[in-house]
Write a protein that holds these residues in place. Structure first.
Motif, short mmCIF file in Angstrom:
data_model
loop_
_atom_site.label_atom_id
_atom_site.label_comp_id
_atom_site.label_asym_id
_atom_site.label_seq_id
_atom_site.Cartn_x
_atom_site.Cartn_y
_atom_site.Cartn_z
N ARG A 1 0.68 -1.65 -0.17
CA ARG A 1 0.27 -0.37 -0.19
C ARG A 1 1.12 1.22 -0.42
O ARG A 1 2.02 1.39 0.55
CB ARG A 1 -0.85 0.10 1.05
CG ARG A 1 -2.21 0.97 1.13
CD ARG A 1 -2.95 0.61 2.55
NE ARG A 1 -3.89 -0.52 2.10
CZ ARG A 1 -5.08 -0.92 2.50
NH1 ARG A 1 -5.32 -0.17 3.63
NH2 ARG A 1 -5.01 -2.33 2.59
N GLU A 2 0.65 1.94 -0.42
CA GLU A 2 1.59 3.08 -0.99
C GLU A 2 0.38 4.59 -1.01
O GLU A 2 -0.51 4.53 -1.11
CB GLU A 2 1.93 3.17 -2.50
CG GLU A 2 0.68 3.43 -3.66
CD GLU A 2 1.99 3.25 -5.12
OE1 GLU A 2 3.33 3.42 -5.30
OE2 GLU A 2 1.49 3.89 -5.84
N PHE A 3 1.30 5.69 -0.41
CA PHE A 3 0.53 6.91 -0.30
C PHE A 3 0.08 7.50 -1.70
O PHE A 3 0.53 7.56 -2.45
CB PHE A 3 1.69 8.03 0.56
CG PHE A 3 1.21 9.37 0.35
CD1 PHE A 3 1.84 10.49 0.00
CD2 PHE A 3 -0.14 9.98 1.35
CE1 PHE A 3 1.47 11.70 -0.34
CE2 PHE A 3 0.08 11.07 1.22
CZ PHE A 3 0.82 12.21 0.67
N VAL A 4 -1.04 8.15 -1.71
CA VAL A 4 -0.96 8.87 -3.04
C VAL A 4 -1.62 10.63 -2.99
O VAL A 4 -0.59 11.39 -3.02
CB VAL A 4 -2.53 8.79 -3.40
CG1 VAL A 4 -3.37 9.34 -4.66
CG2 VAL A 4 -1.73 6.67 -3.66
N ALA A 5 -2.43 11.48 -1.95
CA ALA A 5 -2.32 12.61 -1.06
C ALA A 5 -3.02 12.63 0.23
O ALA A 5 -3.79 11.73 0.47
CB ALA A 5 -3.32 12.98 -2.32
N ALA A 6 -3.06 13.69 1.14
CA ALA A 6 -3.08 14.03 1.94
C ALA A 6 -4.37 15.61 2.43
O ALA A 6 -3.10 16.08 1.91
CB ALA A 6 -2.04 13.09 3.14
N VAL A 7 -5.30 16.04 2.89
CA VAL A 7 -5.37 16.58 3.43
C VAL A 7 -4.85 17.04 4.92
O VAL A 7 -5.48 15.66 5.59
CB VAL A 7 -6.08 17.32 3.22
CG1 VAL A 7 -7.35 16.58 2.91
CG2 VAL A 7 -6.36 18.83 2.69
N ARG A 8 -4.45 17.96 5.31
CA ARG A 8 -4.74 18.33 7.15
C ARG A 8 -6.27 18.95 7.43
O ARG A 8 -7.04 19.18 6.06
CB ARG A 8 -3.99 19.59 7.43
CG ARG A 8 -2.18 19.05 7.40
CD ARG A 8 -2.39 17.90 8.79
NE ARG A 8 -0.54 17.54 7.92
CZ ARG A 8 -0.51 17.38 9.37
NH1 ARG A 8 -1.18 16.14 9.82
NH2 ARG A 8 1.02 16.62 8.92
N TRP A 9 -6.79 19.01 8.38
CA TRP A 9 -7.96 18.30 8.93
C TRP A 9 -8.28 20.37 8.78
O TRP A 9 -9.79 20.00 7.94
CB TRP A 9 -8.33 19.02 10.67
CG TRP A 9 -7.65 19.76 11.18
CD1 TRP A 9 -5.88 20.31 11.28
CD2 TRP A 9 -7.77 20.73 11.67
NE1 TRP A 9 -6.25 20.62 12.15
CE2 TRP A 9 -6.86 21.71 12.78
CE3 TRP A 9 -9.22 21.67 11.45
CZ2 TRP A 9 -7.37 23.20 13.02
CZ3 TRP A 9 -9.35 22.83 12.20
CH2 TRP A 9 -8.23 23.71 12.54
N SER A 10 -7.85 21.18 8.48
CA SER A 10 -8.17 22.91 8.19
C SER A 10 -8.09 22.75 7.07
O SER A 10 -8.30 24.16 5.99
CB SER A 10 -7.02 23.80 8.65
OG SER A 10 -6.22 23.71 8.64
N ALA A 11 -7.68 21.91 5.81
CA ALA A 11 -7.00 22.52 4.47
C ALA A 11 -6.40 22.99 4.35
O ALA A 11 -6.18 23.59 3.05
CB ALA A 11 -9.27 22.58 3.49
N SER A 12 -5.17 23.27 4.86
CA SER A 12 -4.17 24.26 4.62
C SER A 12 -2.88 24.10 3.78
O SER A 12 -2.40 24.15 3.52
CB SER A 12 -3.91 25.25 6.29
OG SER A 12 -3.49 24.19 7.59
N SER A 13 -3.11 22.23 4.27
CA SER A 13 -1.95 21.63 3.32
C SER A 13 -2.24 20.93 2.95
O SER A 13 -3.34 19.91 3.49
CB SER A 13 -0.82 21.39 4.78
OG SER A 13 -0.30 22.34 4.79
#
Length: 125
Positions: free
Chosen positions: A45-57
């Motif tokens: 399993r590999e990482f694709v994308a992520a977003v912080r809780w505030s969507a700031s990053s």
């Protein structure tokens, strides 16, 4: 506890687009960083994308940068993955994941606390 349900997978030709959705329920959605991971047959399993809780990053794997976009709508408790210019090597089961707010590293499977069951994306050449 957070329950995650992915949708939007399917079969698409190379160069096409798909949008994956992940609906969350349970504890407050906005407290969590959200991510997408994928696993191809015979691979880890590999990482694709992520977003912080505030969507700031937002964060992207090099393989998808410029083609995929992650976004979230905290009012709808949903995170999205817009996938454009799809390639056959993008074929995999795509998993939605959530990480508690205090997590620092959210770009590895070990950094996530909750997982969906996955949705299959198949890109034909």
């Amino acid at each position: 506890q957070v329950q995650l349900v992915e949708s939007g997978g399917g079969l698409v030709q190379a160069g096409g687009s798909l949008r994956l959705s992940c609906a969350a329920s349970g504890r407050t959605f906005s407290m969590y960083a959200m991510g997408w991971f994928r696993q191809a047959p015979g691979k880890e399993r590999e990482f694709v994308a992520a977003v912080r809780w505030s969507a700031s990053s937002t964060y992207y794997a090099d393989a998808v940068k410029g083609r995929f976009t992650i976004s979230r709508d905290n009012a709808k408790n949903t995170v999205y993955l817009q996938m454009n210019s799809l390639k056959p090597e993008d074929t995999a089961v795509y998993y939605c994941a959530a990480a508690a707010k205090f997590r620092v590293v959210i770009t590895t499977p070990g950094g996530m606390d909750y997982w969906g069951k996955g949705t299959l994306v198949t890109v034909s050449s």
